[in-house]
Design a protein around this motif. Structure first.
Motif, PDB file in Angstrom:
ATOM      1  N   MET A  20       0.833  -1.217   0.000  1.00  0.00           N
ATOM      2  CA  MET A  20       0.000   0.000   0.000  1.00  0.00           C
ATOM      3  C   MET A  20       0.859   1.254   0.000  1.00  0.00           C
ATOM      4  O   MET A  20       0.482   2.281  -0.559  1.00  0.00           O
ATOM      5  N   TRP A  71      -6.961 -13.192  -1.784  1.00  0.00           N
ATOM      6  CA  TRP A  71      -7.188 -14.641  -1.781  1.00  0.00           C
ATOM      7  C   TRP A  71      -8.264 -15.006  -2.801  1.00  0.00           C
ATOM      8  O   TRP A  71      -8.267 -16.102  -3.334  1.00  0.00           O
ATOM      9  N   GLN A  72      -9.194 -14.081  -3.028  1.00  0.00           N
ATOM     10  CA  GLN A  72     -10.194 -14.326  -4.074  1.00  0.00           C
ATOM     11  C   GLN A  72      -9.648 -13.948  -5.458  1.00  0.00           C
ATOM     12  O   GLN A  72      -9.815 -14.677  -6.418  1.00  0.00           O
ATOM     13  N   ALA A  78     -15.697 -16.191   2.866  1.00  0.00           N
ATOM     14  CA  ALA A  78     -16.102 -15.495   1.638  1.00  0.00           C
ATOM     15  C   ALA A  78     -16.925 -14.256   1.967  1.00  0.00           C
ATOM     16  O   ALA A  78     -16.784 -13.216   1.309  1.00  0.00           O
ATOM     17  N   ILE A 136     -14.693 -11.453   3.357  1.00  0.00           N
ATOM     18  CA  ILE A 136     -13.932 -10.880   2.248  1.00  0.00           C
ATOM     19  C   ILE A 136     -14.819  -9.954   1.430  1.00  0.00           C
ATOM     20  O   ILE A 136     -14.416  -8.859   1.033  1.00  0.00           O
ATOM     21  N   LEU A 144     -15.294  -6.672   3.244  1.00  0.00           N
ATOM     22  CA  LEU A 144     -14.070  -5.885   3.123  1.00  0.00           C
ATOM     23  C   LEU A 144     -13.941  -5.299   1.725  1.00  0.00           C
ATOM     24  O   LEU A 144     -13.548  -4.147   1.541  1.00  0.00           O
ATOM     25  N   LEU A 167      -6.872   1.779   5.391  1.00  0.00           N
ATOM     26  CA  LEU A 167      -7.010   0.540   4.611  1.00  0.00           C
ATOM     27  C   LEU A 167      -6.207  -0.593   5.247  1.00  0.00           C
ATOM     28  O   LEU A 167      -6.666  -1.729   5.337  1.00  0.00           O
ATOM     29  N   PHE A 168      -5.001  -0.251   5.709  1.00  0.00           N
ATOM     30  CA  PHE A 168      -4.144  -1.301   6.273  1.00  0.00           C
ATOM     31  C   PHE A 168      -4.761  -1.887   7.536  1.00  0.00           C
ATOM     32  O   PHE A 168      -4.824  -3.108   7.701  1.00  0.00           O
ATOM     33  N   THR A 217      -7.682  -4.093   6.744  1.00  0.00           N
ATOM     34  CA  THR A 217      -7.251  -5.339   6.106  1.00  0.00           C
ATOM     35  C   THR A 217      -6.645  -6.296   7.123  1.00  0.00           C
ATOM     36  O   THR A 217      -6.955  -7.488   7.144  1.00  0.00           O
ATOM     37  N   ALA A 218      -5.769  -5.738   7.988  1.00  0.00           N
ATOM     38  CA  ALA A 218      -5.079  -6.594   8.951  1.00  0.00           C
ATOM     39  C   ALA A 218      -6.094  -7.306   9.850  1.00  0.00           C
ATOM     40  O   ALA A 218      -5.954  -8.496  10.150  1.00  0.00           O
ATOM     41  N   ILE A 239      -7.465 -10.235   7.970  1.00  0.00           N
ATOM     42  CA  ILE A 239      -6.450 -11.290   7.798  1.00  0.00           C
ATOM     43  C   ILE A 239      -6.421 -12.159   9.046  1.00  0.00           C
ATOM     44  O   ILE A 239      -6.520 -13.387   8.973  1.00  0.00           O
ATOM     45  N   PHE A 240      -6.309 -11.501  10.220  1.00  0.00           N
ATOM     46  CA  PHE A 240      -6.197 -12.284  11.451  1.00  0.00           C
ATOM     47  C   PHE A 240      -7.488 -13.036  11.726  1.00  0.00           C
ATOM     48  O   PHE A 240      -7.459 -14.180  12.177  1.00  0.00           O
ATOM     49  N   ILE A 244      -9.630 -14.343   9.683  1.00  0.00           N
ATOM     50  CA  ILE A 244      -9.813 -15.537   8.850  1.00  0.00           C
ATOM     51  C   ILE A 244      -8.677 -16.525   9.093  1.00  0.00           C
ATOM     52  O   ILE A 244      -8.908 -17.706   9.355  1.00  0.00           O
ATOM     53  N   GLN A 245      -7.429 -16.006   9.025  1.00  0.00           N
ATOM     54  CA  GLN A 245      -6.306 -16.927   9.003  1.00  0.00           C
ATOM     55  C   GLN A 245      -6.057 -17.567  10.361  1.00  0.00           C
ATOM     56  O   GLN A 245      -5.605 -18.704  10.437  1.00  0.00           O
ATOM     57  N   ASP A 246      -6.301 -16.822  11.424  1.00  0.00           N
ATOM     58  CA  ASP A 246      -5.980 -17.352  12.746  1.00  0.00           C
ATOM     59  C   ASP A 246      -7.227 -17.767  13.517  1.00  0.00           C
ATOM     60  O   ASP A 246      -7.212 -17.830  14.754  1.00  0.00           O
ATOM     61  N   ALA A 283     -14.707 -19.575   0.059  1.00  0.00           N
ATOM     62  CA  ALA A 283     -13.534 -18.934   0.665  1.00  0.00           C
ATOM     63  C   ALA A 283     -12.586 -18.482  -0.432  1.00  0.00           C
ATOM     64  O   ALA A 283     -12.737 -18.880  -1.589  1.00  0.00           O
ATOM     65  N   GLY A 284     -11.600 -17.691  -0.031  1.00  0.00           N
ATOM     66  CA  GLY A 284     -10.519 -17.372  -0.960  1.00  0.00           C
ATOM     67  C   GLY A 284      -9.713 -18.628  -1.220  1.00  0.00           C
ATOM     68  O   GLY A 284      -9.918 -19.665  -0.599  1.00  0.00           O
TER      69      GLY A 284
END
Lengths: 564, 349
Positions: free
Chosen positions: A340, A395-396, B47, B50, B53, B114-115, B118-119, B122-123, B125-127, B193-194
């Motif tokens: 970014m 991811w999409q 999904a 995402i 977002l 935005l960051f 997004t972060a 990320i956490f 979904i991923q964690d 999902a992605g």
């Protein structure tokens, strides 16, 4: 104003007048052994344009195959070769060569030098690149690819391991890919060194670094970036060849090697490579937009700083190509942020271009039309880049047609548009004749329309879940109509490029005489005759500002009074 | 200069068109019974988050586009050279520190927003923690098909994944453990999902919790060789009862039917056993899909063809007919032998 005799005079014109057979051979021989930066620049660009037509034909074949679901125009093997060769050709044999050709031709002229710093290295670099291109195309005759069939490289231009291992890619197609790019890569490194040395040590009197034309600045930054980025690719390709023939296990997963390490190597090269291609394109826009807006570039120091900033940040973003390979969440977040951040210096550039136009008197000649198209398209490409940097959304979108749309917006919408702009702008300097404006406008509008039909639509088919690299698709996924539209747009672009090629040829013989300075421009190359004589300048020029010709044309209001 | 005005309008309206086309596309372009695997028709938590977002990011980038694109279009229109102009040059402006500072700071603020947004996703979904009730499935990517193993249920199947529906009251997410037998692949069912890659020597994990029953389609999203395009994915989301029935059936050995003994004999004595498994027979190969319950699947060849008698016949005779470059060789059997073989295979419910 245009043809006034300026104090910086040219030398003798030695173009032969009448051609016998011996003279033709002499002329050909001259082109082969030349070390003149202008001739090498022309060779680079002509070579790039020939490969542009080849890669364009490959793209047309791809679009015919995808126009309907279940088409049998190309076999799966041939399709895979087509997209691999299209990508490889466009990046290494078209983008790099044309932009380095521009640099070769223009950098010495713009800084008031008589040639590049190392003329023989220059010739060596061009011929290395040229033979690299011939080598990779020889693979259509000489190599066999993925399991079963295929003659040319067919593993994608990213060539992910372990598909490139001998177990999955027997034969020599992958070897051609690696070897040819190593050869071409050495040529690229030679030219990069040459440009850096030239820009740093060959500038004429009075041209401090902060008076260099922005095109030269961008080429300097690009060349430095090239030195850093080509190296890991060459290293990785050598490791790949060691894996394939000397029993190495770098990327050979069946023997415990790592597929992910290849991805890191490739993208540490591959992402900065995008900037290696786009920054010379920025440089072209930096020269053309001010001239056709009749204003000095807005915020020159900020433009230089932003370029250096982009180059710096671009080396820390590579893993945004790898959000789906299973990095940790913290790793993903880091690359989201770094990616970014690129948006900030890039945003500064776009704002500065808008501010340059602001308050000007815009002339809509063909070079400017292409640059204006570039500005809109690059804005969109930047914004879709922001979307892709959002890791969860990535991811999409990753490996979908959305990504294809995004990077074609950069590579075609920004870079190819600016290459066209640059060719329309400097063709008169190189050949002494103007390109036809009528054909130029046809070329521009058809290409613009075709571009948007194709690449705008690709975003949507990506949203609908269509992955890249597939030679056909199921008819029930809702992608049929969109793909047909995309193919139509592709054909329109093809026609536009043919008009362009015709324009290049016919204007060479029948174009209007250009004179020294047809655009009423401000940088040193326009003070020489068109085409410039050997060794460019009879006497070394002396400059006092960023726009030496503006100072000469406006002695009552010279730039050096205002520049900090 | 009218064309420039028109072009500006078209470009400014692009994001609007974008929204309209995306929301309308799954309906407008659907040709068959299935809808498009659109990322804007989510049916599972990853999904959906995402998608939420992505609307937020689209709104911000759309705003930037309208603002900057609008300014650019206006500048082009307003500052065009006119016939009435004299020859003079416009005022030369070299820069402005205040203005440049402003348009550096504003993007920095946008990046921060935005960051952080997004972060968070990320956490999330991923964690996400794995609940006790989660179903485990191991996915193995092969050139050019999918192997699904349910380690706790003792099931091995191919190409068509069955998972139970999950709800807020009775969460039953499915956790996928992703492996590869050969090259890189990527598991992508956009509505669930992605995507996540299947990489040899690099196990990955992802999860889905589908909220609606039905069939969700997707396909391999990482180029994996000649037939990458026909490495299709089908995920069936079943009601809990349907899923239990399916599990019970999948745990049975292969059907034994004496009326097709001839076909079974061919299967067990030809090269078929080198690559395929049919539980309860001598066939224990693992290079190709497990065929124990072939007839419970709607498609063959990783979705390249419907699972019909004719298609099975054509597939065994020459796999290249549906999938040129598939790794299964043509079996060089007589027409009669293939008939008997197909008769046997069609009993494998």
């Amino acid at each position: 104003m245009a043809d006034q005799t300026l104090p910086i005079a040219g030398s003798l014109d030695v173009t032969p007048q009448r051609l016998s057979r011996a003279q033709v051979l002499e002329w050909l021989h001259g082109w082969v052994v030349t070390v003149d930066h202008k001739r090498l620049g022309i060779l680079y660009v002509v070579y790039g344009i020939i490969f542009l037509l080849v890669a364009g034909a490959e793209a047309m074949a791809i679009r015919i195959q995808l126009a309907w679901p279940g088409m049998h125009f190309l076999s799966p093997e041939l399709y895979n070769e087509m997209f691999t060769m299209h990508g490889t050709t466009m990046v290494f044999l078209v983008g790099m060569t044309i932009l380095f050709g521009f640099a070769n031709y223009l950098v010495p002229l713009m800084i008031g030098a008589r040639d590049m710093a190392f003329p023989r290295l220059n010739a060596f670099s061009f011929w290395m690149t040229a033979f690299g291109g011939l080598l990779i195309y020889y693979s259509f005759i000489g190599g066999f690819g993925l399991y079963g069939m295929g003659a040319a490289p067919d593993v994608g231009w990213w060539a992910y391991a372990p598909l490139t291992a001998r177990a999955f890619s027997p034969g020599h197609a992958t070897d051609y890919w690696a070897l040819a790019l190593i050869v071409a890569g050495f040529g690229t490194l030679g030219t990069a060194i040459n440009i850096i040395a030239t820009a740093l040590s060959m500038r004429c009197r009075g041209m401090s670094l902060l008076r260099m034309p922005l095109f030269v600045w961008l080429m300097l930054v690009t060349s430095a970036l090239t030195l850093i980025t080509i190296t890991p690719l060459t290293a990785a390709q050598i490791m790949l060849l060691i894996d394939r023939y000397l029993g190495g296990h770098f990327f050979d997963t069946q023997a415990g090697g790592s597929a992910v390490v290849w991805m890191h190597f490739f993208w540490i090269f591959g992402h900065p490579e995008v900037y290696v291609l786009v920054m010379p394109a920025f440089g072209i826009a930096n020269e053309i937009i001010p001239v056709f807006s009749r204003k000095a570039i807005f915020g020159y120091p900020a433009m230089v700083a932003a370029s250096v900033g982009i180059a710096f940040v671009s080396m820390g973003v590579w893993a945004h190509h790898m959000f789906t390979v299973g990095m940790t969440s913290v790793g993903n977040a880091f690359f989201v942020l770094s990616t970014m951040l690129v948006g900030i210096p890039t945003g500064i550039k776009i704002f500065n271009w808008v501010a340059t136009i602001w308050g000007g008197k815009i002339r809509f000649a063909t070079p400017m039309l292409f640059c204006l198209g570039f500005l809109f398209q690059f804005l969109i490409a930047g914004l879709t880049g922001i979307m892709l940097s959002v890791a969860p959304w990535n991811w999409q979108l990753h490996n979908s047609y959305f990504v294809i749309a995004h990077f074609h917006y950069v590579l075609v919408g920004a870079i190819v548009f600016n290459i066209f702009a640059g060719i329309y702008y400097w063709y008169p300097k190189v050949t002494g004749r103007m390109l036809s404006e009528t054909l130029g406008k046809w070329h521009f509008w058809l290409f613009l329309i075709g571009f948007h039909i194709t690449f705008d639509t690709m975003h949507f088919v990506g949203f609908l879940g269509m992955p890249r690299s597939i030679y056909t698709y199921e008819p029930d996924r809702g992608w049929n109509h969109l793909n047909f539209i995309i193919s139509i747009g592709g054909m329109i672009q093809g026609i536009a490029v043919l008009i362009f090629a015709w324009n290049l040829v016919q204007s060479y013989f029948r174009g209007r005489k250009a004179g020294n300075d047809p655009w009423d421009a401000w940088t040193l190359e326009w003070s020489t005759p068109s085409p410039p004589p050997a060794y460019n300048f009879a006497t070394d020029p002396v400059v006092h500002s960023r726009r030496p010709l503006w100072d000469l044309k406006h002695p009552e209001d010279p730039d050096w009074k205002y520049e900090a | 200069m009218r064309e420039h005005g028109a072009r500006a309008i078209r470009l400014v309206s692009l994001p609007l068109l974008c929204f309209a086309a995306v929301s309308a596309a799954p309906i407008a372009w659907a040709d068959g019974p299935q809808s498009s695997p659109s990322i804007f028709a989510p049916a599972s938590t990853p999904a959906s988050s995402i998608q939420d977002l992505s609307w937020f990011v689209l709104a911000i980038t759309g705003g930037i586009f309208v603002t900057v694109g609008g300014l650019l279009a206006w500048a082009i229109f307003r500052y065009r050279a006119r016939k009435t102009d004299d020859d003079s040059e416009p005022a030369q402006i070299y820069g402005s520190t205040q203005v440049e500072l402003a348009w550096t700071v504003i993007p920095i603020l946008i990046v921060v927003v935005l960051f952080l947004t997004t972060a968070r996703i990320i956490f999330a979904i991923q964690d996400a923690p794995k609940p006790q009730v989660a179903l485990d499935v191991t996915v193995v990517g092969h050139q050019f098909w999918w192997e699904f193993r349910y380690p706790k249920l003792g099931i091995v199947t191919a190409n068509e994944l069955h998972v139970p529906v999950s709800s807020a009251l009775e969460p039953r997410p499915t956790f996928l453990h992703l492996l590869s037998a050969d090259v890189d692949h990527s598991f992508w069912v956009p509505q669930l999902a992605g995507k996540t890659d299947l990489i040899p020597n690099h196990p990955n994990d992802m999860w889905i919790d589908p909220r609606h029953t039905g069939l969700y389609v997707g396909q391999c999203a990482q180029f994996c060789g000649v037939e990458h395009a026909k490495m299709l994915l089908r995920v069936y989301v079943d009601t809990p009862e349907e899923f239990d029935t399916w599990v019970k059936q999948q745990r049975q050995p292969g059907m034994q039917d004496s009326s097709v003994a001839a076909g079974r004999h061919i299967f067990e004595t030809e090269a078929c056993t080198n690559c395929h498994t049919i539980a309860g027979t001598a066939a224990t190969g693992t290079f190709g899909p497990n065929l124990t319950h072939l007839e419970s699947r709607a498609t063959i060849a990783a979705g390249a063809a419907l699972n019909t008698t004719e298609n099975l016949h054509a597939w065994i005779q020459d796999p290249d007919h549906f999938k040129p470059g598939a790794l299964m060789p043509a079996m060089q059997l007589s027409g009669e032998q293939i008939d008997e073989l197909v008769a046997y295979l069609t009993t494998l419910h």
